[in-house]
Design a protein around this motif. Structure first.
Motif, PDB file in Angstrom:
ATOM      1  N   ALA A 175      53.396  -4.841 126.699  1.00  0.00           N
ATOM      2  CA  ALA A 175      52.056  -4.456 126.235  1.00  0.00           C
ATOM      3  C   ALA A 175      50.988  -5.013 127.167  1.00  0.00           C
ATOM      4  N   ALA A 176      49.966  -4.200 127.443  1.00  0.00           N
ATOM      5  CA  ALA A 176      48.834  -4.660 128.250  1.00  0.00           C
ATOM      6  C   ALA A 176      47.930  -5.566 127.421  1.00  0.00           C
ATOM      7  N   TRP A 177      47.825  -5.265 126.123  1.00  0.00           N
ATOM      8  CA  TRP A 177      47.002  -6.052 125.208  1.00  0.00           C
ATOM      9  C   TRP A 177      47.351  -5.673 123.769  1.00  0.00           C
ATOM     10  N   ALA A 178      46.924  -6.517 122.845  1.00  0.00           N
ATOM     11  CA  ALA A 178      47.122  -6.247 121.417  1.00  0.00           C
ATOM     12  C   ALA A 178      45.930  -6.783 120.644  1.00  0.00           C
ATOM     13  N   LEU A 179      45.435  -5.968 119.727  1.00  0.00           N
ATOM     14  CA  LEU A 179      44.388  -6.389 118.810  1.00  0.00           C
ATOM     15  C   LEU A 179      45.022  -6.466 117.435  1.00  0.00           C
ATOM     16  N   ARG A 180      44.934  -7.604 116.807  1.00  0.00           N
ATOM     17  CA  ARG A 180      45.586  -7.820 115.515  1.00  0.00           C
ATOM     18  C   ARG A 180      44.551  -7.982 114.419  1.00  0.00           C
ATOM     19  N   GLY A 181      44.882  -7.438 113.247  1.00  0.00           N
ATOM     20  CA  GLY A 181      43.964  -7.562 112.135  1.00  0.00           C
ATOM     21  C   GLY A 181      44.646  -7.232 110.826  1.00  0.00           C
ATOM     22  N   VAL A 182      43.857  -7.167 109.786  1.00  0.00           N
ATOM     23  CA  VAL A 182      44.358  -6.823 108.462  1.00  0.00           C
ATOM     24  C   VAL A 182      43.365  -5.881 107.789  1.00  0.00           C
ATOM     25  N   THR A 183      43.889  -5.045 106.910  1.00  0.00           N
ATOM     26  CA  THR A 183      43.001  -4.227 106.099  1.00  0.00           C
ATOM     27  C   THR A 183      42.392  -5.132 105.047  1.00  0.00           C
ATOM     28  N   SER A 184      41.134  -4.869 104.696  1.00  0.00           N
ATOM     29  CA  SER A 184      40.519  -5.756 103.713  1.00  0.00           C
ATOM     30  C   SER A 184      39.484  -5.077 102.833  1.00  0.00           C
ATOM     31  N   THR A 185      39.115  -3.854 103.077  1.00  0.00           N
ATOM     32  CA  THR A 185      38.046  -3.236 102.314  1.00  0.00           C
ATOM     33  C   THR A 185      38.460  -2.891 100.890  1.00  0.00           C
ATOM     34  N   GLU A 186      39.733  -2.924 100.588  1.00  0.00           N
ATOM     35  CA  GLU A 186      40.210  -2.606  99.245  1.00  0.00           C
ATOM     36  C   GLU A 186      39.562  -3.505  98.188  1.00  0.00           C
ATOM     37  N   ARG A 187      39.218  -4.695  98.553  1.00  0.00           N
ATOM     38  CA  ARG A 187      38.669  -5.623  97.561  1.00  0.00           C
ATOM     39  C   ARG A 187      37.261  -5.251  97.112  1.00  0.00           C
ATOM     40  N   TYR A 188      36.629  -4.316  97.820  1.00  0.00           N
ATOM     41  CA  TYR A 188      35.260  -3.948  97.496  1.00  0.00           C
ATOM     42  C   TYR A 188      35.154  -2.692  96.630  1.00  0.00           C
ATOM     43  N   VAL A 189      36.271  -2.145  96.201  1.00  0.00           N
ATOM     44  CA  VAL A 189      36.233  -0.933  95.387  1.00  0.00           C
ATOM     45  C   VAL A 189      37.018  -1.138  94.094  1.00  0.00           C
ATOM     46  N   THR A 190      36.651  -0.372  93.087  1.00  0.00           N
ATOM     47  CA  THR A 190      37.406  -0.405  91.833  1.00  0.00           C
ATOM     48  C   THR A 190      38.665   0.443  91.996  1.00  0.00           C
ATOM     49  N   ARG A 191      39.580   0.345  91.073  1.00  0.00           N
ATOM     50  CA  ARG A 191      40.812   1.139  91.127  1.00  0.00           C
ATOM     51  C   ARG A 191      40.480   2.636  91.130  1.00  0.00           C
ATOM     52  N   ALA A 192      39.541   3.055  90.294  1.00  0.00           N
ATOM     53  CA  ALA A 192      39.159   4.475  90.237  1.00  0.00           C
ATOM     54  C   ALA A 192      38.571   4.933  91.569  1.00  0.00           C
ATOM     55  N   GLU A 193      37.721   4.101  92.175  1.00  0.00           N
ATOM     56  CA  GLU A 193      37.149   4.440  93.479  1.00  0.00           C
ATOM     57  C   GLU A 193      38.246   4.536  94.540  1.00  0.00           C
TER      58      GLU A 193
END
Length: 90
Positions: A49-67
């Motif tokens: 690999a020339a490079w790697a950007l690592r992260g995590v999903t996190s926006t789920e905490r800002y919405v209700t289950r219905a949203e």
């Protein structure tokens, strides 16, 4: 609520997405890469690999289950055949 999903964006010579250009926004540029692979979950980054950007999903905490359910119902998957180009840089 589900746990955050680990995601690695890996630039190199293999991947699902072809890299057409890399532009510096701030600081040093990333090394050139021909392709971008998106690896979800715990994954070993290839030694080539020339490079790697690592992260995590996190926006789920800002919405209700219905949203969340409304968003998932409308959101198309990334790997679909008609998705052949990304948005141009701003």
């Amino acid at each position: 609520m589900s746990a955050p999903l680990l995601v690695n964006f890996v630039g190199g010579s293999k991947g699902e997405w072809r890299v057409e250009s890399i532009a510096v926004v701030r600081g040093e540029t990333l090394p050139d890469a021909s392709y971008l692979a998106v690896l979800e979950g715990p994954a070993d980054i290839p030694a080539t690999a020339a490079w790697a950007l690592r992260g995590v999903t996190s926006t789920e905490r800002y919405v209700t289950r219905a949203e969340h359910e409304q968003l998932v119902a409308k959101q198309p998957p990334l790997g679909r055949a008609e998705a052949t180009f990304r948005c141009p840089p701003q």
